[in-house]
Design a protein around this motif. Sequence first.
Motif, short mmCIF file in Angstrom:
data_model
loop_
_atom_site.label_atom_id
_atom_site.label_comp_id
_atom_site.label_asym_id
_atom_site.label_seq_id
_atom_site.Cartn_x
_atom_site.Cartn_y
_atom_site.Cartn_z
N GLN A 1 0.83 -1.21 0.00
CA GLN A 1 0.00 0.00 0.00
C GLN A 1 0.86 1.25 0.00
OE1 GLN A 1 -3.44 -0.32 -0.24
NE2 GLN A 1 -3.22 1.82 -0.83
N VAL A 2 1.95 1.23 0.77
CA VAL A 2 2.87 2.37 0.79
C VAL A 2 3.46 2.59 -0.60
CG1 VAL A 2 5.12 3.18 1.63
CG2 VAL A 2 3.46 2.21 3.22
N TRP A 3 3.87 1.49 -1.25
CA TRP A 3 4.48 1.62 -2.58
C TRP A 3 3.47 2.12 -3.61
CZ3 TRP A 3 6.47 -4.01 -1.69
CH2 TRP A 3 7.51 -3.97 -0.75
N SER A 4 2.25 1.63 -3.56
CA SER A 4 1.22 2.08 -4.50
C SER A 4 0.89 3.55 -4.30
CB SER A 4 -0.05 1.22 -4.35
OG SER A 4 0.20 -0.11 -4.70
N ASP A 5 0.74 3.93 -3.03
CA ASP A 5 0.41 5.34 -2.73
C ASP A 5 1.58 6.26 -3.07
OD1 ASP A 5 -2.04 4.48 -1.86
OD2 ASP A 5 -1.51 4.48 0.26
N SER A 6 2.79 5.78 -2.91
CA SER A 6 3.97 6.57 -3.29
C SER A 6 3.99 6.79 -4.80
CB SER A 6 5.24 5.86 -2.84
OG SER A 6 6.40 6.52 -3.32
N SER A 7 3.65 5.74 -5.54
CA SER A 7 3.59 5.86 -7.00
C SER A 7 2.56 6.90 -7.43
CB SER A 7 3.25 4.50 -7.62
OG SER A 7 3.02 4.62 -9.01
N ASP A 8 1.38 6.85 -6.80
CA ASP A 8 0.32 7.82 -7.14
C ASP A 8 0.79 9.25 -6.86
OD1 ASP A 8 -1.35 5.81 -7.91
OD2 ASP A 8 -2.46 5.74 -6.02
N TYR A 9 1.39 9.45 -5.71
CA TYR A 9 1.83 10.80 -5.35
C TYR A 9 2.88 11.32 -6.32
CZ TYR A 9 4.56 14.45 -3.13
OH TYR A 9 5.25 15.62 -2.91
N HIS A 10 3.87 10.52 -6.62
CA HIS A 10 4.94 10.99 -7.49
C HIS A 10 4.46 11.17 -8.93
CE1 HIS A 10 7.53 9.76 -4.09
NE2 HIS A 10 8.30 10.72 -4.54
N TYR A 11 3.43 10.43 -9.34
CA TYR A 11 2.83 10.66 -10.65
C TYR A 11 2.27 12.08 -10.73
CZ TYR A 11 -0.54 10.39 -14.50
OH TYR A 11 -1.25 10.64 -15.65
N TYR A 12 1.42 12.43 -9.77
CA TYR A 12 0.81 13.76 -9.78
C TYR A 12 1.83 14.85 -9.50
CZ TYR A 12 -3.74 11.42 -9.79
OH TYR A 12 -4.82 10.67 -10.14
N SER B 1 -6.49 25.23 -15.30
CA SER B 1 -7.38 24.18 -14.82
C SER B 1 -6.63 22.88 -14.56
CB SER B 1 -8.50 23.95 -15.84
OG SER B 1 -9.32 22.88 -15.47
N VAL B 2 -5.77 22.50 -15.51
CA VAL B 2 -4.99 21.27 -15.35
C VAL B 2 -4.04 21.39 -14.17
CG1 VAL B 2 -3.26 19.78 -16.43
CG2 VAL B 2 -5.16 20.64 -17.78
N SER B 3 -3.41 22.56 -14.03
CA SER B 3 -2.47 22.78 -12.93
C SER B 3 -3.17 22.67 -11.58
CB SER B 3 -1.79 24.15 -13.06
OG SER B 3 -1.02 24.22 -14.24
N ALA B 4 -4.35 23.31 -11.48
CA ALA B 4 -5.09 23.28 -10.23
C ALA B 4 -5.53 21.86 -9.89
CB ALA B 4 -6.31 24.20 -10.33
N SER B 5 -5.98 21.13 -10.90
CA SER B 5 -6.42 19.74 -10.67
C SER B 5 -5.26 18.88 -10.21
CB SER B 5 -7.02 19.18 -11.96
OG SER B 5 -7.38 17.83 -11.80
N LEU B 6 -4.10 19.05 -10.84
CA LEU B 6 -2.93 18.26 -10.46
C LEU B 6 -2.45 18.62 -9.06
CD1 LEU B 6 -0.96 18.34 -13.82
CD2 LEU B 6 -1.98 16.33 -12.76
N ALA B 7 -2.50 19.92 -8.72
CA ALA B 7 -2.09 20.34 -7.39
C ALA B 7 -2.99 19.71 -6.33
CB ALA B 7 -2.14 21.86 -7.29
N THR B 8 -4.29 19.67 -6.60
CA THR B 8 -5.24 19.04 -5.67
C THR B 8 -4.96 17.56 -5.54
OG1 THR B 8 -6.96 20.65 -6.23
CG2 THR B 8 -7.67 18.59 -5.22
#
Length: 663
Positions: free
Chosen positions: A66-77, A596-603
């Motif tokens: 779960q840590v690895w998956s969540d880390s992947s999601d965070y670094h993607y965004y 819009s894209v920047s704001a969405s990615l920041a969120t």
Amino acid sequence: MSSNLYSIGLSGLQSSTARISTTGQNTANVDTEGYSRQKTSTVSIEGGGVRIQDTGRVVNQYMNQQVWSDSSDYHYYDSYRSMMSSFDSIFGEDSVSLTSYIGDAFSELQTANSDPTDSSARANAYSNFREMVAQYNELASYVRDQDSLAKDNVVKSVSTANNITSQIAELNAQIFKFESATGGTANELRDNQEQLVKELSSHLDVKVRYDDNNLMTVNLASGQPLVLQDRNNALQLTTNSDDPDKALAVKLNFGKYSVGVPSDDLGGSIGGLVAFRNEFIPSAERMLGQQALVLADTMNEQNKLGLDANGEYGNNLFSVGQIDVAASGDNRRTSDSVDVKLTSGAADEITTDTYELVMTSNTAFKIVTYDQSGRISDESDVVDTATATPNANGYFEVDGLGIEIQLTGANYTTGDKFQFAPTKNAAATLSLSARSGDDFALSAPIEVSSADSNLSDVSISISSVSNTDSSDSAFTQTGGLYPSAPQELFFTASDTVEIRDANGNVLDTLTNITDYSNLLGQSTVLSTAPNTPPGYDVSLNGTPRAGDSFSIAFNASGESDNYNGLKLASLQNQASVGGERTYSEAFTALVTEIGSVSASLATNATSSEVVMNKSVAARDEVSAVSLDEEAVNLLRFQQSYSASAQILTAAQSTFATLISALR
């Protein structure tokens, strides 16, 4: 009995010593990143005593995953957001906004319209349009720089990921060797391995499993194996040569062959950077290019309908580079090629889509357009070059798509494909063809007047100028009107007019007139073959009287006329980009899209970071070292050690008593 008691005490001492050692190891590594606390397990021995079973790590593989998956999601965004934030800061800055440059250029053009004979006003307008073009080039250059930066970062991340998987595979070999030889668990090596996976997860979305030998297997989210036992499969970065955007693609090298990895499943920083490069960059580049194309085409076409400062027909004010066409690698003959041009005056039909020419036979083709999601957005009728008539330049026009096609090979085969994006390079290659402000065609090519003998006070005005091409209009190539062109309106009654040529010949007679606007356009004779539409029209502001006459002539001395200049200036406010937006509105739409894209990615980056931190905290509750807990354990094991020592002392005393009794 004393012998059994001695064994019990000795095993207790050994157990307590091992546990104290484990506690010391945990305490020493309280701040070691990736360290999993260890625990010494024991089992009771039949007949008395305790045996040390194993010293293993306290881990929960589900929590680790779960840590690895969540880390992947965070670094993607986060990687996507970091690239977009630069875009947002640049394009959102007023000082670099195209809206300002467009506004300034057209404002100076209006000033020149106030006095078309003022050469300094024309020069100022020219200078501002040159700065506007330079800004289009500058922003396009920035987009390309970001493209290169993203690609460089992907290359570095792929190299880092390959290095990490190589280390994981090497650790598998070391773990197998150690555990096979000792029968124990290579705790520190496994910690290092999991720490490497955590680092790898910042670059890719990975799934970890363990084989029958309890060795780590690392797979991509799409299922392809990165690490199998002591071997790793390297990632390769490639580009699609068939794609006009040269999209980045990742492949997994298995030695003798490579397998493509779906870009949507990459995850991590590599996935974010690839998405930025393959999705946003083409979109921004094409939106900017569409504006440049439409501006160039509409301004060029309008400028051709007027006379410049030298009394000559206007020429193109702007130019754009050639459209690059990519031939599919599956074509039978890759040497066969296609030339693509924009249809003059049809830029409003051009979209930001990818266009694909598909050969339906060896002489016929159709055009299919795809949106950014890869869905078909439009499809043309089939054009058969064996039966269709090309235009004067040898190109075949594709109705509704704003493009012209010329096949330059000789051996096309059904199914051959060619892709291109008309808007891709337009902003980067936009240039000012005009040599000076004198090239702005501000004057109308015709002048109109009322005869002095007219009985009414009705005046005549130019209602439109649509064509000055000498091959299919009333205008001659050297400047003037053909003698057979409409040049006089003579009213024999208030509702009846004779349209006459230069020699007084009646070309057509209109009767029962109720609307005095666009009079030439009301003639079916002038627009019917073999006659050529004159390319201009006129209107009256009231009802004339019988005997009134109005003349139309070439504007040979109209340098102070600003009829066409006003038409040029009005283009600023016309919804010509995609048939929906003005030049400035189109740029604003791009800025809004970026924001819009920047704001969405920041969120998404913020929320995914929160989730990742919670996963790390949950993992640490299980695996991290707690000094309070270790202090309690140390005290407990010290007491256990002391108690075991007392048991040994008691055993020795008992044994001594027995020996004395036997004596």
